[in-house]
Design a protein around this motif. Structure first.
Motif, short mmCIF file in Angstrom:
data_model
loop_
_atom_site.label_atom_id
_atom_site.label_comp_id
_atom_site.label_asym_id
_atom_site.label_seq_id
_atom_site.Cartn_x
_atom_site.Cartn_y
_atom_site.Cartn_z
N ALA A 112 8.21 69.33 64.09
CA ALA A 112 9.00 69.50 62.87
C ALA A 112 8.47 68.63 61.73
CB ALA A 112 10.47 69.15 63.15
N LEU A 113 8.05 67.40 62.04
CA LEU A 113 7.51 66.52 60.99
C LEU A 113 6.19 67.06 60.44
CD1 LEU A 113 8.29 63.01 62.51
CD2 LEU A 113 9.20 63.95 60.38
N ARG A 114 5.35 67.56 61.32
CA ARG A 114 4.08 68.11 60.86
C ARG A 114 4.31 69.34 59.98
NH1 ARG A 114 -1.03 70.41 64.44
NH2 ARG A 114 -2.54 70.37 62.74
N ALA A 115 5.25 70.19 60.39
CA ALA A 115 5.57 71.38 59.60
C ALA A 115 6.12 70.98 58.23
CB ALA A 115 6.57 72.26 60.35
N ALA A 116 6.98 69.96 58.20
CA ALA A 116 7.54 69.50 56.93
C ALA A 116 6.45 68.97 56.01
CB ALA A 116 8.59 68.42 57.19
#
Length: 336
Positions: free
Chosen positions: A307-311
């Motif tokens: 999720a952090l990488r996608a954000a």
């Protein structure tokens, strides 16, 4: 003259045959069956008992300390023998230990053996090994809980959330165990293999007391070489006893000890080969981190990293789009 005496031994023969049948049934039973005299001295065990507890003869077990030797909890052993030596039954689960140290989950049925006048002439213990059954049940429970945690976290992370929103969800969902304090830290990388700085982005004590590391704290490799060496390994690191472990930089250990923390774990947040950060988890309880707890924290870290990488990718794309828009507007102003 000859005197001939006849004795009817039918009843005795019948009793002997019945005893042989009973003993054959006991010997072939899959349950571990042991018998003691009224004073608790071990006098008999069937084949299943020998295989389960690994004492080859009753004499060997008696020499090792008798039946209480196999009990992990000596208080339970005392309760069992107090009950059956006084003519009462005992039913329940007990953890036991084999001669070689294997821990066993046992369903125990203990009884007194009485004669026709109600006098106790022996003690009986029937031990059913439920170790594999309990392990399977525990594994199923762990799997169900992990599935539930993954589903809840996935739902909470759904949508085009910003990095800050993702961090908020992760620290909220990190309250899996109230006995733990959790900090969520992200990396600033010098290159693909070396971490330059670690920043505390979120920190929550839940019910365990004050947070150890305030939000916004920055840690550098020059002042925390041992910590950074652990982080750059990209692996989980578990300290069951902060007091005695030497893999911590001394000033961090003193800080943890000041807050009464006994155990620590770092769980990396990584999406493929990309390191993003880690969960730093402390507890006031020594040896707090068992495999079940670590498994759930790892599941949360895996989802969080994605999720952090996608954000971050969305933020990079948004910034690129803004720069492109500015460039287009600039070119339009120049043309006109």
């Amino acid at each position: 003259a000859h005197v001939v005496n006849f004795r009817d031994i039918t009843e005795r023969k019948k009793a002997e045959d019945e005893l042989l049948i009973i003993m054959a049934a006991v010997e072939s039973s899959s349950d571990a069956i042991g018998m003691s005299d009224p004073q608790g001295h071990h006098i008999y065990q069937n084949n299943a008992f020998t295989e389960l507890f690994e004492y080859s003869t009753p004499e060997e077990l008696e020499k090792a300390g008798g039946p209480p030797t196999v009990y992990s909890d000596k208080v339970i052993a005392r309760d069992v023998f107090n009950a059956i030596m006084n003519g009462r039954s005992w039913r329940g689960e007990a953890e036991m230990i084999s001669k070689r140290g294997r821990r066993l989950s046992i369903l125990l049925r203990g009884d007194a053996i009485k004669d026709n006048q109600g006098r106790i002439i022996g003690l009986l213990g029937i031990n059913t090994d439920i170790t594999e059954r309990k392990q399977a049940a525990m594994q199923l429970e762990r799997t169900l809980r992990e599935t539930r945690v993954r589903l809840e976290v996935s739902q909470a992370l759904a949508g085009n959330k910003t990095e800050e929103e993702v961090l908020d969800v992760l620290i909220q969902k990190a309250g899996l165990y109230p006995e733990a304090s959790v900090a969520l830290l992200t990396f600033e990388m010098m290159d693909d293999t070396h971490i330059n700085t670690v920043i505390v982005r979120r920190s929550e004590s839940f019910k365990s007391g004050s947070s150890v590391i305030p939000v916004g704290t920055k840690l550098t490799g020059s002042t925390n070489p041992k910590l950074f060496k652990l982080l750059e390994s990209g692996k989980d690191h578990i300290l069951d006893d902060i007091m005695t472990n030497e893999n911590f930089d001394e000033h961090i250990r003193k800080e943890f000890i000041q807050y009464g923390m006994k155990s620590y774990a770092s769980i990396p947040l990584a999406d493929g080969d990309e390191w993003i950060g880690f969960f730093g988890i402390t507890s006031r309880l020594p040896a707090f981190f068992d495999e079940e707890k670590l498994h759930l924290y790892r599941a949360l870290a895996d989802l969080g990293a994605v999720a952090l990488r996608a954000a971050r990718l969305r933020e990079t794309a948004r910034e690129s789009q803004q720069r492109f828009q500015i460039l287009v507007e600039t070119l339009n102003d120049w043309v006109w």
